[in-house]
Design a protein around this motif. Structure first.
Motif, PDB file in Angstrom:
ATOM      1  N   ARG A 153      43.466  28.046  60.568  1.00  0.00           N
ATOM      2  CA  ARG A 153      43.064  28.802  59.379  1.00  0.00           C
ATOM      3  C   ARG A 153      44.272  29.623  58.931  1.00  0.00           C
ATOM      4  N   ASN A 204      29.685  32.560  58.286  1.00  0.00           N
ATOM      5  CA  ASN A 204      30.015  31.231  58.791  1.00  0.00           C
ATOM      6  C   ASN A 204      28.726  30.498  59.155  1.00  0.00           C
ATOM      7  N   CYS A 210      33.833  39.691  55.055  1.00  0.00           N
ATOM      8  CA  CYS A 210      33.907  38.443  55.808  1.00  0.00           C
ATOM      9  C   CYS A 210      32.786  37.534  55.318  1.00  0.00           C
ATOM     10  N   ASP A 258      39.262  35.931  59.921  1.00  0.00           N
ATOM     11  CA  ASP A 258      38.679  35.738  58.588  1.00  0.00           C
ATOM     12  C   ASP A 258      38.065  37.027  58.050  1.00  0.00           C
ATOM     13  N   LYS A 309      43.899  32.149  56.031  1.00  0.00           N
ATOM     14  CA  LYS A 309      43.062  33.293  56.380  1.00  0.00           C
ATOM     15  C   LYS A 309      43.746  34.194  57.398  1.00  0.00           C
ATOM     16  N   ASN A 351      33.434  40.947  64.708  1.00  0.00           N
ATOM     17  CA  ASN A 351      34.434  40.838  63.643  1.00  0.00           C
ATOM     18  C   ASN A 351      35.413  42.001  63.610  1.00  0.00           C
ATOM     19  N   LYS A 389      29.597  24.643  69.152  1.00  0.00           N
ATOM     20  CA  LYS A 389      29.320  25.282  67.873  1.00  0.00           C
ATOM     21  C   LYS A 389      27.913  24.980  67.366  1.00  0.00           C
TER      22      LYS A 389
END
Length: 286
Positions: free
Chosen positions: A15, A212, A209, A98, A18, A160, A235
């Motif tokens: 990423r 996701n 953010c 992110d 980001k 985060n 995931k």
């Protein structure tokens, strides 16, 4: 004036844009006067030039390379371990790559931390980009906790933007190796609370953010084989890790109950939901 050494911890994988934006925002922050900041990044063998970007644009960042399979939990542990080998820190700051800090975010985070009455984990609330809509921060059972102008206790925390004092790390350690990607942040917050350290949400949004999406492993449109694959995928549900989490924080029988629910959802999602709703309606009638 007492100085506090703060280690910022990130992990990244493919990423580059980001990651670049996140670090740019970080280094543009006006820092509290008492802070000495060091940044540690796990670069998990990205193929998009992330490593070269880090070396060229952020030479002050200390980088550890992963094996390409570390995900969030493993990458954050690698960055944390690297930080602990370089010296002693008063605070550790989790920052997802992110997550974009608002102007003055770290100043506000520190101001609110100093106002807390007890040694605590302070979680920065994050909004959906361009809005005042909640994306990450704090939860209770089945309920999001929105920032309301005052710090609030929370049960579950998202990783985060999280400020953790070293006293807590000395007591409970770092992110558990039992979790590859999801649940490591929830587990850490619950472990801290069990050790007597509250988790507190910031009074206002400190970053943005985008949410996701999580793989819908119980989607009835998928085949049983695909539902089972996603239920076990890192995931997806990451079932083994999920059941471990349930056993640790809710007890062995809750883990058994959860395993039966998962199997029911995988075998027949619609039938399971119908059965569950019928069961709950009978319980409430009684």
């Amino acid at each position: 004036m007492k100085m506090f050494k703060v280690a910022v911890l990130l992990t990244c994988f493919n990423r580059k844009e980001k990651t670049f934006a996140c670090l740019t925002q970080l280094f543009q922050q006006k820092l509290p006067h008492e802070w000495e900041l060091s940044v540690f990044v796990c670069e998990d063998q990205s193929s998009d030039g992330t490593l070269e970007m880090l070396e060229n644009d952020f030479p002050e960042v200390k980088v550890v390379r992963g094996n390409g399979q570390l995900y969030w939990g493993g990458g954050m542990r690698a960055a944390w371990n690297l930080a602990q080998t370089t010296g002693t820190y008063d605070f550790f700051l989790w920052l997802n790559d992110d997550t974009m800090l608002f102007e003055g975010a770290l100043f506000q985070l520190w101001k609110e931390y100093l106002q807390l009455q007890h040694t605590s984990i302070l979680v920065g609330a994050c909004a959906v980009p361009g809005s005042e809509e909640f994306s990450y921060g704090g939860h209770e059972e089945g309920r999001l906790i929105h920032p309301n102008g005052c710090p609030q206790p929370i049960k579950f925390m998202n990783g985060n933007l999280v400020l953790i004092p070293s006293e807590i790390v000395e007591r409970i350690g770092i992110i558990s190796s039992a979790y590859t990607h999801y649940l490591g942040d929830y587990d850490y917050g619950l472990r801290a609370q069990k050790a007597g350290f509250p988790c507190i949400l910031s009074s206002k949004y400190l970053a943005s953010c985008a949410p996701n999406p999580v793989a819908d492993w119980a989607n009835p449109r998928l085949s049983i084989v695909e539902r089972w694959r996603l239920a076990n995928h890192t995931k997806g549900l990451a079932m083994k890790e999920f059941l471990h989490y349930k056993a640790v924080h809710y007890g062995r029988w809750m883990a058994v109950k959860s395993s039966l629910e998962i199997i029911g959802k995988v075998l027949h999602p619609a039938g399971y939901i119908k059965f569950r709703n019928r069961y709950h309606s009978l319980i409430h009638k009684n």
